[in-house]
Design an enzyme around this catalytic site. Sequence first.
Site, short mmCIF file in Angstrom:
data_model
loop_
_atom_site.label_atom_id
_atom_site.label_comp_id
_atom_site.label_asym_id
_atom_site.label_seq_id
_atom_site.Cartn_x
_atom_site.Cartn_y
_atom_site.Cartn_z
N LYS A 124 52.09 67.08 -22.83
CA LYS A 124 52.57 65.45 -22.51
C LYS A 124 51.13 65.16 -23.24
O LYS A 124 49.99 65.45 -22.75
CB LYS A 124 52.46 65.50 -21.87
N SER A 145 58.71 59.61 -16.66
CA SER A 145 58.11 59.57 -18.54
C SER A 145 58.25 61.16 -19.40
O SER A 145 57.15 60.98 -20.64
CB SER A 145 56.91 59.06 -17.57
N SER A 204 58.83 62.66 -13.02
CA SER A 204 58.62 62.47 -14.51
C SER A 204 59.26 64.09 -14.56
O SER A 204 58.49 64.11 -16.47
CB SER A 204 57.08 61.77 -14.87
N1 GLN Z 1 59.94 57.02 -13.07
C1 GLN Z 1 58.55 56.58 -11.91
C2 GLN Z 1 57.22 56.41 -12.81
O1 GLN Z 1 58.22 54.64 -13.17
C3 GLN Z 1 57.74 58.17 -12.18
C4 GLN Z 1 56.89 58.30 -12.87
C5 GLN Z 1 56.34 59.22 -13.34
O2 GLN Z 1 56.69 60.53 -13.12
N2 GLN Z 1 55.04 59.39 -13.97
O3 GLN Z 1 57.22 55.54 -12.08
#
Ligand code: GLN
Length: 485
Positions: free
Chosen positions: A78, A153, A177
């Site tokens: 990532k 994400s 994420s």
């Molecule tokens: N969807 C969550 C957010 O928008 C989690 C994101 C993540 O785990 N990086 O913050």
Amino acid sequence: MEPYELSVTEALDQLSAKTLSSVELTQSCLDRINRTEKSISAFITIDSEQALHQAHEADRKRTQGSGGSLCGVPVSVKDLMCTKGVKTTCGSKILENFIPPYDATVVEKLQEQGAVIVGKAAMDEFAMGSTSENCAFGTPANPWNVDYIAGGSSGGSAASVAAGQVLGSLGSDTGGSIRQPASLCGIVGMKPTYGRVSRYGLVAFASSLDQIGPLTRDVTDCAVMMEVISGYDRRDSTSVDLPVEDYRAFLVDGLDGVRVGVPREYFGEGLDPEVNRVVMNGVEVLKSAGAEIVDVSIPHVNYCVAVYYLIAPAEASSNLARYDGVAYGLRDSGNDDLFEMYKETRSRGFGPEVKRRILIGTYALSSGYYDAYYKKASQVRTLILNDFKKAWESCDLLVSPVTPTPAWKIGEKVDDPLAMYLSDIFTLSTNLAGLPGLSVPGGFSENGLPIGIQLQGMHFQEGALLRCGYNLEKGLNLERKIPSL
Ligand code: GLN
């Protein structure tokens, strides 16, 4: 079967039997990327030359009888883990041209074990989002149906593994994420216990919640990658000095003596019936494998969205203060005035969701509001942790949905941040309580989209989760398939 379709474990077997070389395997992945990347957009940076170079090295080491436990296996990372000399954008314009002078600990560990890093995977800007649509460099698509989101994400990580572009990936999970995109793309994803994997060189979003973990095609591969990336690191003061377990040793048949809790609050209103069907089927499979199924309660789970969406933005507002155009990243040079320069740089460099979070977070931390918001959220966070401690009196781990629905169409929720936040309801508690979580493919919706099953466990009991996930995978016996694309 084409080489790119192999699991990590299968590829390692063939590599060590010398029936396949890393150059052949890597080339097969690069060809697959060439054919599919136009529709999948999983990568921000692809470095074919470096990948082939690393593959040659891996083959050479193998011939000499050396090489590590991922020797010659193509993976993606990532784009928020620092890679020395390779652009690390975090999906943001503000870091569009940032080239880190050092490697993240996990990247070092991958390299030490001989993995071939093919490229940097697309993601929501600074990992803020649930669909990867907040990426400044294109939105990854779901390999099962390219009109749908891959999740976020770590959407690029999940899409690259599910589409057969790489055999495994590293993502990060602050509120779901890793598990959510894994679930939506039909692969395995693990968020380790907070402190299990070093965060050194991971660009920080919310430091008390962030954790790096693997996305793979099956549970065994997940165990292999967990063995590589786990462990204490003196450069991350929140990493915990516990020995790394032999996670593959947990992958045994049967769940006799294991008590699996079904938290009733996770099965209420708003849960898609198809998701409910898949998860309940998973519960039956665990039962047939010998597990005892118990009813448990996590009463404060309904507060998770409110608590997370205060704590995470608060920490983000402080972490993201460093992008001011001075030390690195984008700089607006049209201004003599320092404060104007800060303002212009940040206005141009950050996208709307990141700005929204910085505003919410700064507000929640400001004097006069701190007690009402940040402090209160931290107190409720403790209540959530206590719910889990209470649950562990009657069970060893929990089974639940990962997300309330299967993947939705790209564009469907972009204008509705609240609906987007609410879709995180089942994954946030794991991070708030610092627990390990695993998402395992459970089945498909009627229109052919994958649905995952979540397992949450006690601190540092990744082995127990992997054992349960392994039995789930075996019992469900879903065909491991890569969509043709
Ligand atoms: N969807 C969550 C957010 O928008 C989690 C994101 C993540 O785990 N990086 O913050």
